[in-house]
Design a protein around this motif. Structure first.
Motif, PDB file in Angstrom:
ATOM      1  N   ALA A 257     -54.415 -33.835  28.991  1.00 55.11           N
ATOM      2  CA  ALA A 257     -55.372 -32.699  28.945  1.00 55.11           C
ATOM      3  C   ALA A 257     -56.671 -32.984  28.415  1.00 55.11           C
ATOM      4  CB  ALA A 257     -54.796 -31.735  28.268  1.00 55.11           C
ATOM      5  N   GLU A 350     -60.542 -26.034  21.873  1.00 52.61           N
ATOM      6  CA  GLU A 350     -60.347 -25.609  23.512  1.00 52.61           C
ATOM      7  C   GLU A 350     -58.816 -25.159  23.965  1.00 52.61           C
ATOM      8  OE1 GLU A 350     -62.215 -25.562  26.211  1.00 52.61           O
ATOM      9  OE2 GLU A 350     -64.194 -26.128  25.080  1.00 52.61           O
ATOM     10  N   PHE A 351     -58.149 -25.711  22.884  1.00 56.91           N
ATOM     11  CA  PHE A 351     -56.764 -25.396  23.151  1.00 56.91           C
ATOM     12  C   PHE A 351     -56.257 -23.936  22.508  1.00 56.91           C
ATOM     13  CE2 PHE A 351     -56.312 -30.059  23.548  1.00 56.91           C
ATOM     14  CZ  PHE A 351     -56.079 -29.791  24.896  1.00 56.91           C
ATOM     15  N   THR A 352     -56.990 -23.297  21.908  1.00 58.48           N
ATOM     16  CA  THR A 352     -56.799 -21.829  21.458  1.00 58.48           C
ATOM     17  C   THR A 352     -56.392 -21.030  22.248  1.00 58.48           C
ATOM     18  OG1 THR A 352     -58.273 -22.434  19.608  1.00 58.48           O
ATOM     19  CG2 THR A 352     -57.614 -20.077  19.613  1.00 58.48           C
ATOM     20  N   LEU A 361     -50.844 -22.112  27.240  1.00 55.02           N
ATOM     21  CA  LEU A 361     -51.281 -22.411  25.922  1.00 55.02           C
ATOM     22  C   LEU A 361     -50.552 -21.289  24.719  1.00 55.02           C
ATOM     23  CD1 LEU A 361     -55.157 -22.742  26.298  1.00 55.02           C
ATOM     24  CD2 LEU A 361     -53.597 -24.511  25.999  1.00 55.02           C
ATOM     25  N   LEU A 387     -50.864 -30.819  28.759  1.00 55.40           N
ATOM     26  CA  LEU A 387     -51.180 -30.115  27.260  1.00 55.40           C
ATOM     27  C   LEU A 387     -50.409 -30.588  26.197  1.00 55.40           C
ATOM     28  CD1 LEU A 387     -50.940 -26.238  28.852  1.00 55.40           C
ATOM     29  CD2 LEU A 387     -52.889 -27.772  28.584  1.00 55.40           C
ATOM     30  N   GLN A 390     -51.660 -33.707  24.681  1.00 58.64           N
ATOM     31  CA  GLN A 390     -53.077 -33.677  23.921  1.00 58.64           C
ATOM     32  C   GLN A 390     -52.813 -32.914  22.578  1.00 58.64           C
ATOM     33  OE1 GLN A 390     -55.447 -35.778  23.243  1.00 58.64           O
ATOM     34  NE2 GLN A 390     -56.046 -35.620  25.398  1.00 58.64           N
ATOM     35  N   MET A 391     -52.308 -31.566  22.814  1.00 55.81           N
ATOM     36  CA  MET A 391     -52.291 -30.481  21.780  1.00 55.81           C
ATOM     37  C   MET A 391     -51.232 -30.414  20.841  1.00 55.81           C
ATOM     38  SD  MET A 391     -51.666 -26.868  23.974  1.00 55.81           S
ATOM     39  CE  MET A 391     -51.880 -25.862  22.585  1.00 55.81           C
ATOM     40  N   PHE A 537     -57.628 -27.895  32.251  1.00 58.04           N
ATOM     41  CA  PHE A 537     -57.520 -28.881  31.356  1.00 58.04           C
ATOM     42  C   PHE A 537     -57.134 -30.179  31.820  1.00 58.04           C
ATOM     43  CE2 PHE A 537     -56.715 -24.824  28.885  1.00 58.04           C
ATOM     44  CZ  PHE A 537     -57.414 -25.082  27.937  1.00 58.04           C
TER      45      PHE A 537
END
Length: 543
Positions: A257, A350-352, A361, A387, A390-391, A537
């Motif tokens: 992402a 950005e992942f908030t 998310l 997702l 990356q997060m 994403f």
């Protein structure tokens, strides 16, 4: 004296095998009985041979001992082959056994008979078969080959009708397959001198850490190298956990992402140093700027030399080659570390999750808050994997299990079953999309029968989201071939006796996670979510 079947079971136990996964066949029952009689090794019945192979691969990944699976003639073998291919391209050590016809029937037209040797040849390191005279020798050789670099699967055919044949116990001196060093010491020294010259002249070198580094156990060396020379680090997805996300030199994960945000840093590099970089996840040239490459691994870099003109290979064990860089002179580093940190902070911001919205998310973030830090997460293939890649904050590589070299949907559930068997003391969760869940939902019966306490989170957006996004990018109709429409209006009560909790908003989901992790057995959470945000994403440019 012993039988072939007893020698089979005893030899597997000898190399440290704890489980054999599969679906029984008439020919295999002799071997299953031998496993039953042997202490500390068990046959595990699964619902489908693909699951058996996926589980064996993950056991091999987590323990370092080849995982073992079995499939019968024809359809059993072809079912098994999907997971065997996974072990081949994800680099999991495995021994895959299949029934085979006796020698005189191999070339004949016989029910369920195909050439298993040809079937498995392109997806294994070796395919062979044993006889009543060489069972132990073949298994020991298979184990040695399976764990050698790159680790992977070996297929062994089991001729029908020999299980009860008596054999004499013999001591077998087996020479395991060893990595052949392609370069002489002189050429190694020359490559090292050339690499150090490139390194000393670079102003913005970056480290790219890959899958082979995970097996080499070099986390401390990697930290020393990065901190001494202040080198930014980018990871391949299956190397997550090799370098902490909160470290100021961490820049992100390739290919997953918001890869365009990660590219803002690595596209500034004037030298790439690959550390255990395995291109099976992502080819160098698909993301690298047009700069020289120094490649440290036990295998030479596989690159398109029309795109990367300068490649220096430093071959050998990473624990030996990395210290040779550590004793280099201090380089003239011009990276703006403050800007690197700012870009990374923007990336993670950005992942908030958005308030008053329930989407992927939210599902990932709340799971991160709930799963203990020493817990294991397995992930299926799909948009949600990008997702996670990356997060997800990953303390060590064995805490996040995915398939990226093979990338088969249906991996997540079998991986969770295997992880729980290997680590019954740890919390295990599986995150899957509804498409991947549909492929292996039957294995919840296995989880129930074995009473494996696993939390299965299914993201229900009623679509093959990753394919849908690809259709939209080409201006194709995205409502054709991807809708699943598999969720009924009323919540499902259970799957094969495994209780189900449905959540359609943040509060319900948080409560569902708490309830599931407090349970004493497996639980499924149906997280009904809006998948429309994926497009923001995934599938971003890497250059």
């Amino acid at each position: 004296m012993a039988t072939v079947a007893r020698q089979f079971a005893q030899t597997l136990k000898e190399i440290g095998v704890r489980y054999v996964f599969g679906v029984p066949s008439g020919n295999m029952i002799d071997y299953i009985e031998a496993l039953r009689e042997e202490e500390n090794i068990d046959f595990i019945l699964v619902g489908h041979e693909t699951t058996a192979a996926f589980m064996a691969g993950v056991v091999g990944r987590l323990t370092g001992v080849p995982g073992v699976c079995f499939g019968t003639f024809g359809p059993g073998a072809t079912n098994l082959s999907t997971g065997v291919g996974g072990a081949f391209l994800d680099r999991f050590p495995m021994i895959a056994f299949t029934d085979e016809m006796p020698e005189n029937l191999l070339p004949r037209t016989v029910q369920m008979n195909i050439d298993h040797q040809q079937l498995f040849k392109p997806i294994t390191k070796l395919t062979t078969r044993f006889t009543a005279e060489n069972v132990r020798e073949i298994i020991l050789k298979a184990a040695g080959i399976a764990v050698s670099e790159y680790p992977g699967p070996v297929h062994v055919g089991v001729p029908a009708g020999i299980g009860q044949t008596e054999v004499y116990e013999t001591d077998v001196n087996v020479n395991y397959l060893q990595l052949k060093k392609d370069l002489s010491q002189n050429s190694q020294d020359e490559s090292l001198r050339e690499a150090k010259t490139l390194f000393l002249n670079a102003e913005k070198p970056i480290l790219a850490v890959g899958l082979s580094a995970v097996r080499a156990d070099i986390k401390s060396l990697l930290t020393q190298l990065t901190e001494k020379f202040q080198l930014p680090v980018v990871l391949t997805p299956m190397a997550k956990g090799m370098f902490p996300e909160k470290h100021p030199l961490y820049t992100g994960v390739l290919f997953h992402a918001l890869s365009d945000k990660v590219a803002l840093t690595y596209q500034q590099a004037d030298l790439v140093i690959g550390i255990g970089y395995d291109p099976v996840e992502f080819n160098y040239e698909d993301w690298m700027p047009k700069v020289p490459l120094i490649h440290l691994d036990e295998k030479e870099a596989d690159v398109d030399k029309t795109q990367i003109s300068k490649v220096v290979n430093i071959l050998g064990e990473l624990k030996t080659s990395i210290p040779q860089f550590l004793n280099s002179k201090q380089i003239q580093n011009t990276w703006n570390l403050k800007n690197i940190q700012i870009r990374k902070n923007i990336l993670f911001h950005e992942f908030t999750p958005q308030p008053n919205h329930f989407g992927p998310l939210n599902i990932v973030a709340e799971l991160q808050n709930t799963l203990p830090k020493n817990g294991i997460l397995t992930v299926d293939v799909g948009a949600h994997l990008h997702l996670i890649g990356q997060m997800w904050q990953t303390p060590s590589p064995e805490k996040l299990l995915m398939t990226n070299g093979w990338s088969s949907m249906g991996f997540g559930i079998p991986a969770a079953l295997a992880a729980k068997l290997c680590h019954p003391e740890l919390e295990v969760a599986c995150l899957t999309g509804d498409g991947g869940f549909l492929m292996n939902v039957g294995e919840l019966a296995t989880a129930k029968r074995l009473n494996l306490k696993i939390v299965f989170i299914v993201i229900y957006d009623n679509s093959l989201s990753l394919i849908k996004i690809k259709q939209e990018k080409k201006n194709f109709r995205s409502d054709y071939g991807t809708p699943l429409d598999m969720l009924s209006e009323e919540a499902t009560n259970h799957y094969f006796g495994v209780p189900v909790i449905r959540a359609s908003n943040q509060k319900e989901y948080k409560n569902a996670l708490q309830q599931a992790f407090q349970a004493t057995g497996p639980t499924v959470i149906e997280a009904v979510a809006d998948g429309s945000k994926y497009e923001k994403f995934v599938l971003k440019p890497n250059k």
